[in-house]
Every structure is written in C-alpha cells, then in structure tokens.
Design an enzyme around this catalytic site. Structure first.
Site, short mmCIF file in Angstrom:
data_model
loop_
_atom_site.label_atom_id
_atom_site.label_comp_id
_atom_site.label_asym_id
_atom_site.label_seq_id
_atom_site.Cartn_x
_atom_site.Cartn_y
_atom_site.Cartn_z
N ASP A 147 0.85 -1.19 0.00
CA ASP A 147 0.00 0.00 0.00
C ASP A 147 0.89 1.24 0.00
O ASP A 147 1.91 1.30 0.71
CB ASP A 147 -0.92 -0.01 1.23
CG ASP A 147 -2.06 0.99 1.12
OD1 ASP A 147 -3.22 0.55 1.04
OD2 ASP A 147 -1.79 2.21 1.11
N ILE A 148 0.50 2.23 -0.78
CA ILE A 148 1.30 3.45 -0.92
C ILE A 148 1.28 4.29 0.36
O ILE A 148 2.18 5.12 0.59
CB ILE A 148 0.78 4.28 -2.14
CG1 ILE A 148 1.86 5.17 -2.71
CG2 ILE A 148 -0.48 5.07 -1.79
CD1 ILE A 148 1.52 5.74 -4.08
N ASN A 157 -12.72 -3.00 3.08
CA ASN A 157 -13.61 -1.85 3.20
C ASN A 157 -14.65 -1.92 2.08
O ASN A 157 -14.32 -2.28 0.94
CB ASN A 157 -12.82 -0.55 3.08
CG ASN A 157 -11.85 -0.36 4.23
OD1 ASN A 157 -12.12 -0.77 5.36
ND2 ASN A 157 -10.70 0.24 3.95
N GLU A 178 -12.10 3.58 -0.87
CA GLU A 178 -11.70 4.68 -1.76
C GLU A 178 -11.50 4.19 -3.18
O GLU A 178 -11.78 4.92 -4.13
CB GLU A 178 -10.39 5.31 -1.26
CG GLU A 178 -10.57 6.12 0.01
CD GLU A 178 -9.24 6.56 0.60
OE1 GLU A 178 -8.19 6.32 -0.02
OE2 GLU A 178 -9.27 7.14 1.71
N VAL A 179 -11.00 2.99 -3.32
CA VAL A 179 -10.73 2.45 -4.66
C VAL A 179 -11.73 1.32 -4.94
O VAL A 179 -11.79 0.33 -4.20
CB VAL A 179 -9.28 1.91 -4.75
CG1 VAL A 179 -9.03 1.33 -6.13
CG2 VAL A 179 -8.27 3.02 -4.45
N HIS A 206 -10.45 -5.33 -2.92
CA HIS A 206 -9.11 -5.62 -2.41
C HIS A 206 -9.15 -5.97 -0.94
O HIS A 206 -9.98 -5.47 -0.18
CB HIS A 206 -8.17 -4.43 -2.62
CG HIS A 206 -8.70 -3.12 -2.11
ND1 HIS A 206 -9.64 -2.39 -2.80
CD2 HIS A 206 -8.43 -2.42 -0.98
CE1 HIS A 206 -9.92 -1.29 -2.12
NE2 HIS A 206 -9.21 -1.29 -1.00
N HIS A 240 -6.94 -5.75 2.49
CA HIS A 240 -5.78 -5.14 3.13
C HIS A 240 -5.20 -6.20 4.06
O HIS A 240 -5.92 -6.74 4.91
CB HIS A 240 -6.18 -3.95 4.02
CG HIS A 240 -6.79 -2.79 3.28
ND1 HIS A 240 -6.07 -1.65 3.00
CD2 HIS A 240 -8.03 -2.58 2.79
CE1 HIS A 240 -6.86 -0.78 2.37
NE2 HIS A 240 -8.06 -1.33 2.23
P1 5GP Z 1 -9.70 1.44 0.40
O1 5GP Z 1 -9.82 2.71 1.20
O2 5GP Z 1 -10.38 1.55 -0.95
O3 5GP Z 1 -10.11 0.22 1.16
O4 5GP Z 1 -8.16 1.24 0.16
C1 5GP Z 1 -7.48 1.74 -0.94
C2 5GP Z 1 -6.01 1.69 -0.61
O5 5GP Z 1 -5.29 1.87 -1.81
C3 5GP Z 1 -5.55 2.78 0.37
O6 5GP Z 1 -5.01 2.17 1.53
C4 5GP Z 1 -4.52 3.57 -0.43
O7 5GP Z 1 -3.43 3.98 0.34
C5 5GP Z 1 -4.12 2.58 -1.52
N1 5GP Z 1 -3.71 3.20 -2.77
C6 5GP Z 1 -4.38 4.18 -3.46
N2 5GP Z 1 -3.73 4.48 -4.60
C7 5GP Z 1 -2.62 3.68 -4.63
C8 5GP Z 1 -1.55 3.53 -5.57
O8 5GP Z 1 -1.48 4.20 -6.60
N3 5GP Z 1 -0.61 2.60 -5.27
C9 5GP Z 1 -0.66 1.84 -4.14
N4 5GP Z 1 0.32 0.96 -3.95
N5 5GP Z 1 -1.65 1.95 -3.24
C10 5GP Z 1 -2.62 2.86 -3.49
#
Ligand code: 5GP
Length: 115
Positions: free
Chosen positions: A30-31, A88, A96-97, A101, A103
C-alpha cells in the site's frame, strides 16, 4: 465499471512494489501504509466491491484471495505472529478504490479502533 488505478497497476502501467503474483491475483505494498506491513491483495478481474460478490459464482476466486493472503503472510514472515485482513466496502465502510481488495496488516500488535 469504471477502471481504477489498480487496473493500471495490474497492467504494469504504473509502478507498485509487488510482493506476490499469480495468473489471477496481485499483491503489492500500500502506498500509504497503516501498519509496518500493509499489503493490498487484489483479483486481476475487475470487481468493484464486496457487494458485487456472489458467494457461489466467486467461491473459487475468494478461496484464491485467502490463499494469497496466507502466502503473502508467509513471504513477509508474519504468518506465525498473525495479521489482519480488512475489506472496506462502500462510502461508510471507508472504501476509496472501487476494485475489490483485501488489506493485509501486520508487523505490530494491532489496535481495534475503526475510527
Ligand atoms: P480502500 O480505502 O479503498 O479500502 O483502500 C485503498 C487503498 O489503496 C488505500 O489504503 C490507499 O493507500 C491505496 N492506494 C491508493 N492508490 C494507490 C496507488 O497508486 N498505489 C498503491 N500501492 N496503493 C494505493
């Protein structure tokens, strides 16, 4: 479904620190890590979120995601001490994405405060 940044990572159009890959799964760092180890485990096919999952249709894929999580934990050396899997889902679930996925969080004693 709209393409996300994760599709670009799958296609290797943008870089990611990949820790594990199969024909159907990709796992990368994760970034913005929330724990010493924070790995995202994603299917290569585009599924927006948990609500799009059918337990029967996607049973094999779900099994592969869990197998991949265990494999990643082994690669990271955290399998014995333990780790957490988070999915999530939706706005209030903190997603967010919109590409399904897992985590994988590990590397310290994790708290239990979703806030
Ligand atoms: P969500 O909030 O959708 O469950 O998690 C999305 C995750 O994707 C976040 O923890 C965020 O830091 C990670 N993320 C978003 N954009 C990127 C990216 O371009 N590269 C990587 N490696 N992680 C990302």
């Amino acid at each position: 479904m709209a393409e996300t940044i994760f599709t670009k990572i799958i296609r290797k159009e943008i870089p990611a620190q990949i820790v594990y890959e199969t024909d159907s799964i990709l796992a990368f760092k994760d970034i913005n890590p929330k724990a010493p180890y924070h790995i995202l485990i994603i299917p290569k096919i585009e599924i927006p979120d948990l609500r799009s999952i059918d337990g029967v249709i996607h049973s094999e894929l779900l099994g592969k995601l869990i197998d991949a999580a265990n494999k990643v934990a082994e690669i990271l050396g955290v399998k014995e001490k333990g780790y957490r899997i988070v999915i999530n889902c939706g706005e209030e679930g903190g997603q967010e994405v919109y590409h399904l996925h897992l985590h994988l969080l590990a590397g310290k004693k994790l708290g239990w405060n979703p806030a």
